[in-house]
Design a protein around this motif. Structure first.
Motif, PDB file in Angstrom:
ATOM      1  N   THR A 146       0.786  -1.244   0.000  1.00  0.00           N
ATOM      2  CA  THR A 146       0.146   0.061  -0.015  1.00  0.00           C
ATOM      3  C   THR A 146       0.811   1.203  -0.002  1.00  0.00           C
ATOM      4  OG1 THR A 146      -0.077   0.111   2.376  1.00  0.00           O
ATOM      5  CG2 THR A 146      -1.610  -1.233   1.328  1.00  0.00           C
ATOM      6  N   ASN A 147       0.264   2.265  -0.421  1.00  0.00           N
ATOM      7  CA  ASN A 147       0.976   3.643  -0.509  1.00  0.00           C
ATOM      8  C   ASN A 147       1.359   4.141   0.854  1.00  0.00           C
ATOM      9  OD1 ASN A 147      -1.445   5.044  -0.100  1.00  0.00           O
ATOM     10  ND2 ASN A 147      -1.535   5.043  -2.412  1.00  0.00           N
ATOM     11  N   ASP A 151      13.794  -8.870  -1.503  1.00  0.00           N
ATOM     12  CA  ASP A 151      14.450  -9.391  -0.317  1.00  0.00           C
ATOM     13  C   ASP A 151      13.149  -9.504   0.977  1.00  0.00           C
ATOM     14  OD1 ASP A 151      17.266  -9.557  -1.046  1.00  0.00           O
ATOM     15  OD2 ASP A 151      17.020  -7.578  -1.326  1.00  0.00           O
ATOM     16  N   LEU A 152      12.180  -8.626   0.835  1.00  0.00           N
ATOM     17  CA  LEU A 152      11.360  -8.484   1.691  1.00  0.00           C
ATOM     18  C   LEU A 152      10.070  -7.929   1.138  1.00  0.00           C
ATOM     19  CD1 LEU A 152      10.206  -8.849   4.674  1.00  0.00           C
ATOM     20  CD2 LEU A 152      11.351  -6.716   5.122  1.00  0.00           C
ATOM     21  N   ILE A 153       8.862  -8.301   1.519  1.00  0.00           N
ATOM     22  CA  ILE A 153       7.458  -7.596   1.027  1.00  0.00           C
ATOM     23  C   ILE A 153       7.053  -7.235   2.251  1.00  0.00           C
ATOM     24  CG2 ILE A 153       5.008  -8.102   0.030  1.00  0.00           C
ATOM     25  CD1 ILE A 153       6.559 -10.156  -1.755  1.00  0.00           C
ATOM     26  N   ILE A 154       6.594  -5.909   2.375  1.00  0.00           N
ATOM     27  CA  ILE A 154       5.871  -5.430   3.626  1.00  0.00           C
ATOM     28  C   ILE A 154       4.394  -5.178   3.012  1.00  0.00           C
ATOM     29  CG2 ILE A 154       5.915  -3.378   5.432  1.00  0.00           C
ATOM     30  CD1 ILE A 154       8.794  -3.606   5.002  1.00  0.00           C
ATOM     31  N   GLY A 155       3.559  -5.775   3.615  1.00  0.00           N
ATOM     32  CA  GLY A 155       2.037  -5.666   3.432  1.00  0.00           C
ATOM     33  C   GLY A 155       1.216  -5.169   4.563  1.00  0.00           C
ATOM     34  N   ASN A 156       0.138  -4.613   4.362  1.00  0.00           N
ATOM     35  CA  ASN A 156      -0.961  -4.312   5.578  1.00  0.00           C
ATOM     36  C   ASN A 156      -1.454  -5.715   6.255  1.00  0.00           C
ATOM     37  OD1 ASN A 156      -2.566  -1.810   6.496  1.00  0.00           O
ATOM     38  ND2 ASN A 156      -3.712  -3.460   6.671  1.00  0.00           N
ATOM     39  N   GLY A 157      -1.985  -6.487   5.420  1.00  0.00           N
ATOM     40  CA  GLY A 157      -2.627  -7.699   5.877  1.00  0.00           C
ATOM     41  C   GLY A 157      -3.933  -7.534   6.434  1.00  0.00           C
ATOM     42  N   VAL A 165       7.413 -12.469   3.792  1.00  0.00           N
ATOM     43  CA  VAL A 165       6.084 -11.308   3.717  1.00  0.00           C
ATOM     44  C   VAL A 165       5.919 -10.946   4.938  1.00  0.00           C
ATOM     45  CG1 VAL A 165       3.670 -10.884   2.799  1.00  0.00           C
ATOM     46  CG2 VAL A 165       5.216 -12.389   1.430  1.00  0.00           C
ATOM     47  N   LEU A 166       5.918  -9.789   5.332  1.00  0.00           N
ATOM     48  CA  LEU A 166       5.438  -9.242   6.645  1.00  0.00           C
ATOM     49  C   LEU A 166       4.105  -8.485   6.574  1.00  0.00           C
ATOM     50  CD1 LEU A 166       6.135  -8.396   9.703  1.00  0.00           C
ATOM     51  CD2 LEU A 166       7.134  -5.983   8.496  1.00  0.00           C
ATOM     52  N   GLU A 167       3.041  -9.000   6.964  1.00  0.00           N
ATOM     53  CA  GLU A 167       1.979  -8.491   7.098  1.00  0.00           C
ATOM     54  C   GLU A 167       1.781  -7.749   8.566  1.00  0.00           C
ATOM     55  OE1 GLU A 167      -0.879 -11.702   6.149  1.00  0.00           O
ATOM     56  OE2 GLU A 167      -1.048 -10.750   4.156  1.00  0.00           O
ATOM     57  N   TRP A 182      -3.846   2.126  10.506  1.00  0.00           N
ATOM     58  CA  TRP A 182      -3.294   3.361  10.501  1.00  0.00           C
ATOM     59  C   TRP A 182      -3.933   4.507  10.870  1.00  0.00           C
ATOM     60  CZ3 TRP A 182      -5.009   0.414   6.374  1.00  0.00           C
ATOM     61  CH2 TRP A 182      -5.988   0.876   5.545  1.00  0.00           C
ATOM     62  N   THR A 183      -5.311   4.528  11.004  1.00  0.00           N
ATOM     63  CA  THR A 183      -6.144   5.467  11.440  1.00  0.00           C
ATOM     64  C   THR A 183      -5.437   6.236  12.925  1.00  0.00           C
ATOM     65  OG1 THR A 183      -7.979   4.438  12.161  1.00  0.00           O
ATOM     66  CG2 THR A 183      -7.918   5.259   9.704  1.00  0.00           C
ATOM     67  N   ASP A 184      -4.929   5.293  13.602  1.00  0.00           N
ATOM     68  CA  ASP A 184      -4.452   5.566  14.914  1.00  0.00           C
ATOM     69  C   ASP A 184      -2.863   5.806  14.900  1.00  0.00           C
ATOM     70  OD1 ASP A 184      -3.716   5.512  17.550  1.00  0.00           O
ATOM     71  OD2 ASP A 184      -4.409   3.601  17.879  1.00  0.00           O
ATOM     72  N   PRO A 185      -2.364   6.902  15.024  1.00  0.00           N
ATOM     73  CA  PRO A 185      -0.996   7.154  14.923  1.00  0.00           C
ATOM     74  C   PRO A 185      -0.045   6.488  15.931  1.00  0.00           C
ATOM     75  CG  PRO A 185      -2.177   9.354  14.654  1.00  0.00           C
ATOM     76  CD  PRO A 185      -3.159   8.326  15.094  1.00  0.00           C
ATOM     77  N   ALA A 186      -0.611   6.134  17.043  1.00  0.00           N
ATOM     78  CA  ALA A 186       0.085   5.554  18.227  1.00  0.00           C
ATOM     79  C   ALA A 186       0.301   4.015  17.739  1.00  0.00           C
ATOM     80  CB  ALA A 186      -0.875   5.476  19.369  1.00  0.00           C
ATOM     81  N   ARG A 187      -0.714   3.576  17.047  1.00  0.00           N
ATOM     82  CA  ARG A 187      -0.591   2.227  16.428  1.00  0.00           C
ATOM     83  C   ARG A 187       0.735   2.199  15.284  1.00  0.00           C
ATOM     84  NH1 ARG A 187      -4.089  -2.020  18.253  1.00  0.00           N
ATOM     85  NH2 ARG A 187      -5.754  -1.043  19.349  1.00  0.00           N
TER      86      ARG A 187
END
Length: 312
Positions: free
Chosen positions: A42-43, A86-92, A113-115, A139-144
């Protein structure tokens, strides 16, 4: 003799130039091979990863600006990049519904793959068609997102290498500080809205984490689901219209990547002056837009929510 000697010198110089060019090409290939390759689905997470790694890795972001993460697709070239990464980073948590086959193919090729969503204590939807399933919109929570940064940084060190983890330490520290500042700023904006007016109606269920963090109540969604691929029934719209009318909600918030026809249709059903305001809830804009970065997106959304809910 003079002409032959000149030709000999020319040939020797050309041979040297060719050798240097080949050597330069081989060196560039070696350097390109040594540069870590990271693919991000995701962007929103792409912006975060760029902020962390800078020029220390090649980052490919699959989701284009102003896209819907539930339905975007990728090219054959991008699919190949996933299998070579080398690594895929996804939201999951089921967000990237159109990429499941590509992610499975990458895993079958041995790509890690990191979700991220699985590692940040996800919430569950509490209502609608998705009730009881994990909510991917953390992502709507900046603390998370601070927690997400820690998860990503750990994976970069483990899967890509300690050298990268060490190189990006300053940028990680800086970005975590920016997220802490963002969280405090949004909390201040939220506190400008009277507690009894912190009621959200959105295009679909996307602000659960935001609501929990900043003491809002999500009273309904035009699409009674966690995905934009769902469709509301006439009964769903009628029930939500009654809820909006009873609560006196002045604004319905619709995602900027989706047509607002459904939200506008709902506002027509309510015998109140209800506005429809677009939020950048699931995708960044182009770099020069209102939501060109994750931090800009969160700040813009928080102010738009306050403007829509503060009594006039």
């Amino acid at each position: 003799m003079g002409g032959g000697a000149a030709r000999t010198r020319t040939f020797r110089l050309s041979a040297v130039s060719l050798a240097l060019a080949v050597l330069g090409s081989l060196t560039a290939c070696a350097e390109g091979h040594d540069e870590p390759s990271i693919v991000v689905t995701t962007n929103i997470l792409g912006d975060v990863v760029h902020s962390l790694v800078g020029d220390h890795a090649a980052v490919t972001v699959l989701m284009k600006p102003n896209s819907d993460p539930h339905s975007f697709g990728i090219s054959a070239k991008e699919a190949g990049a996933m299998e070579d990464a080398d690594l895929i980073i996804g939201n999951g948590l089921g967000l990237e519904e159109g990429l499941s086959a590509n992610l499975d193919n990458a895993r079958s090729e041995g790509v890690r793959v990191l979700e991220v969503g699985e590692h940040i204590d996800p919430l569950e939807y509490t209502s609608g068609g998705s009730a009881g399933t994990p909510d991917p919109h953390f992502w709507t929570d900046p603390a998370r997102m601070v927690a997400a940064v820690d998860v990503i940084t750990s994976a970069l060190g483990k899967e890509v290498g300690d050298d990268l983890a060490e190189a990006i330490e300053p940028s990680v520290t800086s970005y975590r500080g920016q997220l802490d500042d963002l969280d405090a700023e949004i909390e201040e904006i939220a506190e400008s809205i009277p507690a009894e007016d912190r009621k959200l109606v959105t295009n679909h269920h996307v602000f659960g984490y935001f609501a929990k963090r900043f003491d809002f109540e999500v009273i309904g969604a035009v699409l009674p689901s966690g995905t934009t691929l769902a469709s509301p029934s006439a009964a769903d719209l009628e029930e939500l219209a009654r809820t909006v009318k009873d609560a006196g909600v002045p604004t319905i918030f619709a995602d900027s990547s989706q047509p607002q026809k459904l939200a506008e249709a709902l506002s027509d059903e309510v015998d109140l002056d209800v506005e429809v305001t677009a939020l950048f809830s699931e995708s960044l804009t182009e770099a020069d837009g209102e939501a060109g970065t994750y931090i800009d997106m969160q700040r813009t959304n928080a102010q738009a929510i306050a403007d829509g809910l503060v009594p006039r």
